[in-house]
Design a protein around this motif. Sequence first.
Motif, PDB file in Angstrom:
ATOM      1  N   PHE A   1       0.827  -1.210   0.000  1.00 28.59           N
ATOM      2  CA  PHE A   1       0.000   0.000   0.000  1.00 28.59           C
ATOM      3  C   PHE A   1       0.860   1.258   0.000  1.00 28.59           C
ATOM      4  O   PHE A   1       0.624   2.184  -0.788  1.00 28.59           O
ATOM      5  N   ILE A   2       1.878   1.297   0.867  1.00 31.65           N
ATOM      6  CA  ILE A   2       2.675   2.523   0.993  1.00 31.65           C
ATOM      7  C   ILE A   2       3.686   2.688  -0.139  1.00 31.65           C
ATOM      8  O   ILE A   2       4.273   3.762  -0.295  1.00 31.65           O
ATOM      9  N   THR A   3       3.871   1.638  -0.942  1.00 31.50           N
ATOM     10  CA  THR A   3       4.769   1.751  -2.090  1.00 31.50           C
ATOM     11  C   THR A   3       4.012   1.822  -3.417  1.00 31.50           C
ATOM     12  O   THR A   3       4.620   1.767  -4.490  1.00 31.50           O
ATOM     13  N   GLY A   4       2.687   1.947  -3.340  1.00 29.06           N
ATOM     14  CA  GLY A   4       1.894   2.166  -4.537  1.00 29.06           C
ATOM     15  C   GLY A   4       1.622   0.940  -5.376  1.00 29.06           C
ATOM     16  O   GLY A   4       1.206   1.052  -6.536  1.00 29.06           O
ATOM     17  N   VAL A   5       1.823  -0.246  -4.804  1.00 28.00           N
ATOM     18  CA  VAL A   5       1.648  -1.494  -5.557  1.00 28.00           C
ATOM     19  C   VAL A   5       0.263  -2.073  -5.253  1.00 28.00           C
ATOM     20  O   VAL A   5      -0.046  -2.341  -4.089  1.00 28.00           O
ATOM     21  N   PRO A   6      -0.580  -2.296  -6.254  1.00 32.16           N
ATOM     22  CA  PRO A   6      -1.975  -2.683  -5.991  1.00 32.16           C
ATOM     23  C   PRO A   6      -2.189  -4.180  -5.757  1.00 32.16           C
ATOM     24  O   PRO A   6      -3.045  -4.801  -6.383  1.00 32.16           O
ATOM     25  N   VAL A   7      -1.409  -4.755  -4.827  1.00 33.51           N
ATOM     26  CA  VAL A   7      -1.647  -6.154  -4.458  1.00 33.51           C
ATOM     27  C   VAL A   7      -2.075  -6.285  -2.997  1.00 33.51           C
ATOM     28  O   VAL A   7      -2.183  -7.388  -2.481  1.00 33.51           O
ATOM     29  N   TRP A   8      -2.311  -5.147  -2.325  1.00 32.96           N
ATOM     30  CA  TRP A   8      -2.877  -5.179  -0.984  1.00 32.96           C
ATOM     31  C   TRP A   8      -4.380  -5.432  -1.088  1.00 32.96           C
ATOM     32  O   TRP A   8      -4.969  -5.342  -2.175  1.00 32.96           O
ATOM     33  N   GLY A   9      -4.991  -5.745   0.033  1.00 27.85           N
ATOM     34  CA  GLY A   9      -6.430  -5.973  -0.002  1.00 27.85           C
ATOM     35  C   GLY A   9      -7.043  -5.831   1.366  1.00 27.85           C
ATOM     36  O   GLY A   9      -6.365  -5.891   2.389  1.00 27.85           O
ATOM     37  N   THR A  10      -8.351  -5.636   1.374  1.00 25.21           N
ATOM     38  CA  THR A  10      -9.125  -5.635   2.613  1.00 25.21           C
ATOM     39  C   THR A  10      -9.663  -7.036   2.844  1.00 25.21           C
ATOM     40  O   THR A  10     -10.309  -7.613   1.960  1.00 25.21           O
ATOM     41  N   LEU A  11      -9.375  -7.594   4.010  1.00 23.73           N
ATOM     42  CA  LEU A  11      -9.827  -8.927   4.363  1.00 23.73           C
ATOM     43  C   LEU A  11     -10.877  -8.842   5.471  1.00 23.73           C
ATOM     44  O   LEU A  11     -10.653  -8.194   6.494  1.00 23.73           O
ATOM     45  N   VAL A  12     -11.999  -9.500   5.249  1.00 28.38           N
ATOM     46  CA  VAL A  12     -13.052  -9.592   6.261  1.00 28.38           C
ATOM     47  C   VAL A  12     -13.564 -11.026   6.254  1.00 28.38           C
ATOM     48  O   VAL A  12     -13.873 -11.572   5.188  1.00 28.38           O
ATOM     49  N   GLY A  13     -13.628 -11.630   7.429  1.00 30.77           N
ATOM     50  CA  GLY A  13     -14.101 -13.004   7.505  1.00 30.77           C
ATOM     51  C   GLY A  13     -15.029 -13.219   8.681  1.00 30.77           C
ATOM     52  O   GLY A  13     -15.051 -12.431   9.639  1.00 30.77           O
ATOM     53  N   LEU A  14     -15.791 -14.296   8.623  1.00 34.96           N
ATOM     54  CA  LEU A  14     -16.701 -14.701   9.699  1.00 34.96           C
ATOM     55  C   LEU A  14     -16.298 -16.084  10.179  1.00 34.96           C
ATOM     56  O   LEU A  14     -16.139 -17.007   9.369  1.00 34.96           O
ATOM     57  N   THR A  15     -16.117 -16.226  11.493  1.00 36.80           N
ATOM     58  CA  THR A  15     -15.893 -17.540  12.073  1.00 36.80           C
ATOM     59  C   THR A  15     -17.078 -17.923  12.944  1.00 36.80           C
ATOM     60  O   THR A  15     -17.746 -17.067  13.522  1.00 36.80           O
ATOM     61  N   ILE A  16     -17.313 -19.227  13.017  1.00 41.04           N
ATOM     62  CA  ILE A  16     -18.357 -19.781  13.872  1.00 41.04           C
ATOM     63  C   ILE A  16     -17.706 -20.837  14.747  1.00 41.04           C
ATOM     64  O   ILE A  16     -17.131 -21.806  14.234  1.00 41.04           O
ATOM     65  N   ASP A  17     -17.731 -20.626  16.038  1.00 47.99           N
ATOM     66  CA  ASP A  17     -17.033 -21.504  16.987  1.00 47.99           C
ATOM     67  C   ASP A  17     -15.558 -21.649  16.615  1.00 47.99           C
ATOM     68  O   ASP A  17     -14.964 -22.728  16.745  1.00 47.99           O
ATOM     69  N   GLY A  18     -14.974 -20.567  16.114  1.00 41.47           N
ATOM     70  CA  GLY A  18     -13.555 -20.548  15.784  1.00 41.47           C
ATOM     71  C   GLY A  18     -13.195 -21.062  14.411  1.00 41.47           C
ATOM     72  O   GLY A  18     -12.027 -20.973  14.009  1.00 41.47           O
ATOM     73  N   LYS A  19     -14.158 -21.577  13.659  1.00 38.49           N
ATOM     74  CA  LYS A  19     -13.883 -22.108  12.324  1.00 38.49           C
ATOM     75  C   LYS A  19     -14.316 -21.116  11.262  1.00 38.49           C
ATOM     76  O   LYS A  19     -15.428 -20.576  11.311  1.00 38.49           O
ATOM     77  N   ALA A  20     -13.439 -20.869  10.293  1.00 38.99           N
ATOM     78  CA  ALA A  20     -13.740 -19.927   9.220  1.00 38.99           C
ATOM     79  C   ALA A  20     -14.927 -20.417   8.397  1.00 38.99           C
ATOM     80  O   ALA A  20     -14.937 -21.558   7.924  1.00 38.99           O
ATOM     81  N   ALA A  21     -15.925 -19.549   8.221  1.00 39.23           N
ATOM     82  CA  ALA A  21     -17.148 -19.938   7.520  1.00 39.23           C
ATOM     83  C   ALA A  21     -17.386 -19.127   6.253  1.00 39.23           C
ATOM     84  O   ALA A  21     -17.999 -19.620   5.300  1.00 39.23           O
ATOM     85  N   ALA A  22     -16.943 -17.873   6.245  1.00 39.80           N
ATOM     86  CA  ALA A  22     -17.149 -17.003   5.085  1.00 39.80           C
ATOM     87  C   ALA A  22     -16.059 -15.940   5.102  1.00 39.80           C
ATOM     88  O   ALA A  22     -15.526 -15.588   6.158  1.00 39.80           O
ATOM     89  N   GLY A  23     -15.712 -15.436   3.922  1.00 40.03           N
ATOM     90  CA  GLY A  23     -14.666 -14.425   3.883  1.00 40.03           C
ATOM     91  C   GLY A  23     -14.556 -13.759   2.536  1.00 40.03           C
ATOM     92  O   GLY A  23     -15.125 -14.221   1.535  1.00 40.03           O
ATOM     93  N   LEU A  24     -13.785 -12.682   2.543  1.00 37.74           N
ATOM     94  CA  LEU A  24     -13.689 -11.832   1.349  1.00 37.74           C
ATOM     95  C   LEU A  24     -12.323 -11.172   1.291  1.00 37.74           C
ATOM     96  O   LEU A  24     -11.740 -10.812   2.311  1.00 37.74           O
ATOM     97  N   MET A  25     -11.796 -11.037   0.061  1.00 39.28           N
ATOM     98  CA  MET A  25     -10.639 -10.196  -0.216  1.00 39.28           C
ATOM     99  C   MET A  25     -11.062  -9.190  -1.274  1.00 39.28           C
ATOM    100  O   MET A  25     -11.515  -9.562  -2.345  1.00 39.28           O
ATOM    101  N   ALA A  26     -10.935  -7.895  -0.948  1.00 38.51           N
ATOM    102  CA  ALA A  26     -11.318  -6.831  -1.877  1.00 38.51           C
ATOM    103  C   ALA A  26     -10.106  -5.978  -2.203  1.00 38.51           C
ATOM    104  O   ALA A  26      -9.375  -5.560  -1.298  1.00 38.51           O
ATOM    105  N   GLN A  27      -9.890  -5.721  -3.498  1.00 36.02           N
ATOM    106  CA  GLN A  27      -8.812  -4.853  -3.952  1.00 36.02           C
ATOM    107  C   GLN A  27      -9.469  -3.672  -4.685  1.00 36.02           C
ATOM    108  O   GLN A  27      -9.798  -3.764  -5.868  1.00 36.02           O
ATOM    109  N   PRO A  28      -9.678  -2.550  -3.991  1.00 36.95           N
ATOM    110  CA  PRO A  28     -10.489  -1.480  -4.577  1.00 36.95           C
ATOM    111  C   PRO A  28      -9.847  -0.751  -5.746  1.00 36.95           C
ATOM    112  O   PRO A  28     -10.556  -0.195  -6.580  1.00 36.95           O
ATOM    113  N   PHE A  29      -8.514  -0.731  -5.841  1.00 31.64           N
ATOM    114  CA  PHE A  29      -7.865  -0.041  -6.957  1.00 31.64           C
ATOM    115  C   PHE A  29      -8.157  -0.744  -8.280  1.00 31.64           C
ATOM    116  O   PHE A  29      -8.404  -0.104  -9.299  1.00 31.64           O
ATOM    117  N   THR A  30      -8.145  -2.086  -8.258  1.00 29.59           N
ATOM    118  CA  THR A  30      -8.492  -2.847  -9.459  1.00 29.59           C
ATOM    119  C   THR A  30      -9.986  -3.108  -9.555  1.00 29.59           C
ATOM    120  O   THR A  30     -10.461  -3.581 -10.585  1.00 29.59           O
TER     121      THR A  30
END
Length: 268
Positions: A101-130
Motif C-alpha cells: 500500500f505505501i509503495t503504490g503497488v496494488p496487491v494489498w487488499g481488505t480482508l473480512v471473515g466470519l468464524t463460527i465456533d472458531g472455524k472460518a465460515a465465510a470471507g472476502l478479499m477486496a482490492q479497490p484499486f483494481t
Amino acid sequence: MKDTSLGGLTADLVRRTLLDAAEIAAAVTLPRFRSALAVDNKEAQGFDPVTEADRQAELAIRELIGNRFPDHAIIGEEWDDKPGTSRFAWIIDPIDGTRAFITGVPVWGTLVGLTIDGKAAAGLMAQPFTGEIYLGLPGEASYHRVSDKAALRTSAVTELSQAKMTTTSPDLFEKKGVAEPWARIRSKVLTTRYGLDCYGYALMSAGHIDLVVEAGLKNVDICPLIPLIENAGGVITTWDGGPAEQGGNCVAAATPELHAAAMAVLRG
C-alpha cells in the motif's frame, strides 16, 4: 432461508455484510492510496508499517458489523478485540499488505471473515484499486468486478514440478527460522513469485497460482481467506497439518495432491 453451515445466519445476510464492509473500507483506503500518507512503525526493531488508512478503515468496518450484529465478537489488526456473547466472530485486516500500500503497488487488499465456533465460515478479499472482490461462502467462491461475476476454481495441478508458487517475502522464513524447508520447496516448483500478500491467495482461487507457502502469519492475515480457498477447491493447513485459522506457518494448494506433496517437502 437459514443456512446451518452459517450457524443459522442467512447466506444473503453474510454476503451482503462482507460486500458492504468492502465498500465502506474502499471509501477510506482508495483516496489515500498513492498519496503522501504518513507511515508509522509498530515495531521497536524491524518494520511493521501502519497508516491512517489502516486504522480508519478498520473502524468503519467495526461500526458496520457492530451495528448489524451487536452480540458478535470482532477481531481486528489495528484495534483491541471486541468480545462477543455468541458463537460468531468477525476477523478484519483493513489493509493486508501495508508495505504494498505505501509503495503504490496494488496487491494489498481488505480482508473480512466470519468464524463460527472458531472455524472460518465465510470471507472476502477486496482490492479497490483494481475493483476486484473475491468472495467465499459455503458452496460458493466467486469473483466480482463492476458488473462481472464468475465462479472461481483452483487449478488441477497435482505435481510440484508444474506448480506456480508465491510467498510474500523470503525474509519471513529467515525471521521464523524455517529458511531450510523454504529453500527445499522453492527448488521443487516450476516458478516462484514474491510480494503478492493476500492477492496471491485470490489468484490461487482463480486458478492462476497453484501454491502459496507462508511463515509467521497472524490470524487476521489468513482466516478470512480460508473460505475462499476451500470453496474454490483448494486445501489450506498449517505446516503440521492443523487448521490455519490462527495463522502460523501455512501452506495453501490448488489440489489435495499438490498439498500433500508440498507438506512432504516442508516436513523434510
